[in-house]
Structure formats: C-alpha cells, structure tokens
Design a protein around this motif. Structure first.
Motif, mmCIF file in Angstrom:
data_model
loop_
_atom_site.group_PDB
_atom_site.id
_atom_site.type_symbol
_atom_site.label_atom_id
_atom_site.label_comp_id
_atom_site.label_asym_id
_atom_site.label_seq_id
_atom_site.Cartn_x
_atom_site.Cartn_y
_atom_site.Cartn_z
ATOM 1 N N LEU A 30 44.993 12.757 49.242
ATOM 2 C CA LEU A 30 45.685 13.939 48.750
ATOM 3 C C LEU A 30 45.819 13.819 47.235
ATOM 4 C CD1 LEU A 30 48.619 14.173 51.356
ATOM 5 C CD2 LEU A 30 46.367 15.268 51.466
ATOM 6 N N PRO A 31 45.974 14.940 46.526
ATOM 7 C CA PRO A 31 46.188 14.870 45.075
ATOM 8 C C PRO A 31 47.627 14.470 44.763
ATOM 9 C CG PRO A 31 46.173 17.161 45.780
ATOM 10 C CD PRO A 31 45.860 16.340 46.997
ATOM 11 N N GLU A 32 47.968 13.238 45.139
ATOM 12 C CA GLU A 32 49.305 12.682 44.941
ATOM 13 C C GLU A 32 49.163 11.222 44.520
ATOM 14 O OE1 GLU A 32 51.349 13.148 48.638
ATOM 15 O OE2 GLU A 32 51.237 15.341 48.620
ATOM 16 N N GLU B 183 44.095 19.316 51.087
ATOM 17 C CA GLU B 183 45.331 20.100 50.938
ATOM 18 C C GLU B 183 45.604 20.545 49.505
ATOM 19 O OE1 GLU B 183 48.652 18.224 52.832
ATOM 20 O OE2 GLU B 183 47.671 18.133 54.791
ATOM 21 N N ILE B 184 44.576 21.055 48.851
ATOM 22 C CA ILE B 184 44.747 21.616 47.510
ATOM 23 C C ILE B 184 45.228 23.065 47.634
ATOM 24 C CG2 ILE B 184 43.566 22.233 45.371
ATOM 25 C CD1 ILE B 184 41.652 19.909 45.922
ATOM 26 N N ILE B 185 46.297 23.382 46.947
ATOM 27 C CA ILE B 185 46.859 24.734 47.022
ATOM 28 C C ILE B 185 45.894 25.727 46.374
ATOM 29 C CG2 ILE B 185 48.767 26.223 46.295
ATOM 30 C CD1 ILE B 185 50.531 23.689 46.235
ATOM 31 N N PRO B 186 45.443 26.746 47.111
ATOM 32 C CA PRO B 186 44.511 27.729 46.533
ATOM 33 C C PRO B 186 45.186 28.540 45.425
ATOM 34 C CG PRO B 186 44.533 27.822 48.945
ATOM 35 C CD PRO B 186 45.697 26.987 48.538
ATOM 36 N N GLN B 187 44.443 28.774 44.374
ATOM 37 C CA GLN B 187 44.991 29.551 43.248
ATOM 38 C C GLN B 187 45.399 30.946 43.681
ATOM 39 O OE1 GLN B 187 45.853 28.716 40.344
ATOM 40 N NE2 GLN B 187 44.618 27.021 39.559
ATOM 41 N N GLU C 155 36.515 19.006 47.692
ATOM 42 C CA GLU C 155 37.903 19.453 47.713
ATOM 43 C C GLU C 155 38.100 20.435 48.861
ATOM 44 O OE1 GLU C 155 38.798 21.017 43.838
ATOM 45 O OE2 GLU C 155 38.491 19.066 42.831
ATOM 46 N N VAL C 156 39.170 20.216 49.620
ATOM 47 C CA VAL C 156 39.483 21.059 50.768
ATOM 48 C C VAL C 156 40.835 21.708 50.533
ATOM 49 C CG1 VAL C 156 39.932 21.090 53.257
ATOM 50 C CG2 VAL C 156 38.151 19.595 52.328
ATOM 51 N N PRO C 157 40.924 23.026 50.673
ATOM 52 C CA PRO C 157 42.192 23.703 50.396
ATOM 53 C C PRO C 157 43.229 23.474 51.481
ATOM 54 C CG PRO C 157 40.613 25.255 51.289
ATOM 55 C CD PRO C 157 39.861 23.968 51.087
ATOM 56 N N LEU C 158 44.468 23.730 51.142
ATOM 57 C CA LEU C 158 45.550 23.756 52.124
ATOM 58 C C LEU C 158 45.412 25.056 52.908
ATOM 59 C CD1 LEU C 158 48.254 22.580 53.190
ATOM 60 C CD2 LEU C 158 49.400 23.928 51.412
ATOM 61 N N PHE C 159 45.237 24.952 54.212
ATOM 62 C CA PHE C 159 45.068 26.141 55.046
ATOM 63 C C PHE C 159 46.430 26.713 55.422
ATOM 64 C CE2 PHE C 159 40.980 24.125 55.372
ATOM 65 C CZ PHE C 159 40.077 25.180 55.525
ATOM 66 N N ASP C 160 46.456 27.971 55.808
ATOM 67 C CA ASP C 160 47.731 28.639 56.110
ATOM 68 C C ASP C 160 48.147 28.459 57.567
ATOM 69 O OD1 ASP C 160 45.909 30.232 57.380
ATOM 70 O OD2 ASP C 160 46.362 32.069 56.253
ATOM 71 N N SER C 161 47.430 27.600 58.311
ATOM 72 C CA SER C 161 47.805 27.329 59.702
ATOM 73 C C SER C 161 47.355 25.922 60.063
ATOM 74 C CB SER C 161 47.155 28.350 60.647
ATOM 75 O OG SER C 161 45.735 28.275 60.564
ATOM 76 N N VAL D 166 36.982 24.175 58.454
ATOM 77 C CA VAL D 166 36.995 23.012 57.566
ATOM 78 C C VAL D 166 35.576 22.514 57.318
ATOM 79 C CG1 VAL D 166 37.835 20.651 57.244
ATOM 80 C CG2 VAL D 166 39.291 22.341 58.380
ATOM 81 N N GLY D 167 34.771 22.454 58.360
ATOM 82 C CA GLY D 167 33.388 22.033 58.204
ATOM 83 C C GLY D 167 32.616 22.953 57.280
#
Length: 306
Positions: free
Chosen positions: A214-216, A244-248, A282-288, A299-300
C-alpha cells in the motif's frame, strides 16, 4: 505499469508468487491473476499458503484444503488452500513411512520440533513446484516474514535431522540397532527437493516473485526489507503492485480524500525512488468489496488489460 508490461510477465512464467505485508491485498491480486490467466486460456491452479486467508471467501465458493477444487464454471481454473495442520498429518505420515523403525527407537522427537507445522506446509508447497498438470501455478503466499521463515526453515530442519541421525550412530550400535543407511539417503533426497524448489523460485525464466504493498510507510518499509531478504535467497522481485490508490475522480472536492490522496502521492514518489529498478503497477481503491469472479475480473483488467 512502468517497464515491461505485467501481462507479458504473467504470460511467460509458470510460477507466479504474490507476497507482502499482511493486509495489503495479496490474495486479491493472486486470485485476480488466476482468473485473468484462466480467461486467457491457461490451465491455472491457485494455491494459498497463508493459513490466515481463505480462497473460499474471495471466490465465494468452497475451495478445498486437501483436494484441488474446480472454481466457478471455468474448465481450466482450480484452487487449493493449504491447511498447515492437515499438511502436518500428511507430512508426518510420509516421514514415518520413510523412516519406518527409526522413530520407534527414538520416539517422535524428530517430528515434533517447534516449527514442524510450518515445515509441513512448505513441504506441500514444494510439491507444487514440480507441477506438470497446469500451465500456470499462482501462489498466494503468507505475509513476508512468515514466507522468509518457511524458505529458511527446511534447511535448518534438514540439518537438524541429519545431525540427530549422525549423533546417534554410536548409540544405535551400542543398543544393537541395525542402522539403515538408506534413511540418510532419503533425507538427502528431501533436502534436494527443497533445494530444487528454492532454485525454481530464483529462476527468472520460470518464476516471478511479486510484492504487493500500500502507499503507506509500514508496507513500504517492509517491502524494502523483503526485497533485500529475498535477494539473500537469490530471489529477485520482478514487480510491485501498489494497491488501494484513491482515484482522482473520486475526490470531487472532498477535503479528507484530498489530504489522503496527497499523502499517497508522497508515498508513491517514495516508492518510485526506493524501487526505481522494479517495474510496478497501480491498482485503485474500488468502491465495493472484491470477491467473486466478476469483481476479480475488474482487478485483473486493471493489472493486465481487458
């Protein structure tokens, strides 16, 4: 993705490993990779070696702990969750057969070391490194520290067993026990199995060890240690997946999300500096929540393209 495409990486390797700190999404990335490969025609097996996770949960169906289980209606996707306790039973049975008569004399000490359960799980894992039935084998590994212990323990354990046998040669002669040299040969074969497995892990032609983070701060620090420690086993990390990168476009003036995304940006820059030579996705944070084949395909699609 920076550098060679991640899709090319998974297409060209037989064994794909996903590791990292606990809670960063290793199981999600492993399962999504297995589904993507299956959808692209590869006969794929996904194996979980982490006793704290469940392939059953992420695939929303029962996945066996002792028998390989077909997943969904796909004809070329199956899975197995290695249960260390059940693996221990199989391991002990095999060792008892191999060393028949020896444990009768010396008791069960040789199979009751503190780390035997973890060794048993690794022993089962090793068996899949010789797989010839599947095009691809995807491993969802235990958290990094646990995985590193599993990589080192078999050699410590094998040395322990050999030392025990050697030290008791004299005792066996005194007691009139007919010593079977074949037992040491069997143990040497066991050691050779482990050597071959670790060699396969480090073979960049057939294997790819990828780390999820994670970006932490803590996941980044642990990833850096893991890259170094894996290098000590001759294993080069081939790719990083930052999860889990927050989408802009999801921020929309939300001050809290803006601050969180700004923090992530700093850590993304840090990742780029620390791991400049390792390709990353980079994989975004999904809303579910991500579970079930449809969600895993999303995700794939992000990782490897649709």
């Amino acid at each position: 993705m920076q550098g060679p495409g991640l899709d090319e990486l998974v297409r060209t390797k037989k064994f794909l490993f996903f590791g990292g700190k606990g809670g960063v999404g290793k199981t999600t990335m492993a399962a999504a990779t297995a589904v993507w490969l299956s959808d692209h025609g590869y006969n794929t097996l996904v194996v979980a070696t982490d006793p704290t996770v469940s392939l059953s949960s992420i695939f929303a169906q029962e996945v066996g702990e002792t028998e390989i289980t077909p997943i969904g209606t796909e004809r070329n996707l199956c899975g197995l969750s290695i249960n260390p306790r059940k693996a221990l039973g199989m391991f002990q049975s095999r060792m008892n057969t191999m060393m028949d008569g020896f444990s009768t004399m010396f008791g069960s000490e040789l199979l009751s070391t503190p780390c035997t359960e973890e060794i048993a799980a690794f022993d089962q894992f090793v068996s899949f490194m010789g797989d010839t039935e599947h095009d691809k084998v995807v491993f969802d590994t235990a958290p990094t520290g646990h995985t590193l212990r599993e990589l080192s323990m078999p050699f410590d354990w094998s040395g322990y067993i050999s030392n025990q046998i050697e030290s008791r040669r004299e005792l066996s002669e005194v007691l009139g026990f007919v010593y079977d040299e074949g037992m040491i040969d069997d143990l040497k074969q066991e050691k050779a199995r482990y050597d071959a497995a670790v060699k396969a892990l480090s073979d960049t032609d057939t294997s790819s060890f990828n780390l999820v983070l994670l970006p932490e701060k803590l996941p980044i620090d642990e990833t850096e240690r893991a890259v170094t420690d894996l290098g000590g086993f001759g294993i080069r990390v081939r790719a990083l997946i930052v999860n889990e990168i927050i989408p802009q476009d999801a921020i929309r003036g939300n001050a809290f999300l803006e601050r969180r995304r700004a923090t992530q940006e700093r850590y993304l820059n840090d990742i780029g500096t620390r791991f400049r030579d390792i390709p990353r996705a980079e994989v975004p944070l999904f809303d579910s929540d991500i579970y079930g084949l449809d969600a895993l395909r999303k995700v794939g699609g992000v990782l490897y393209g649709r």
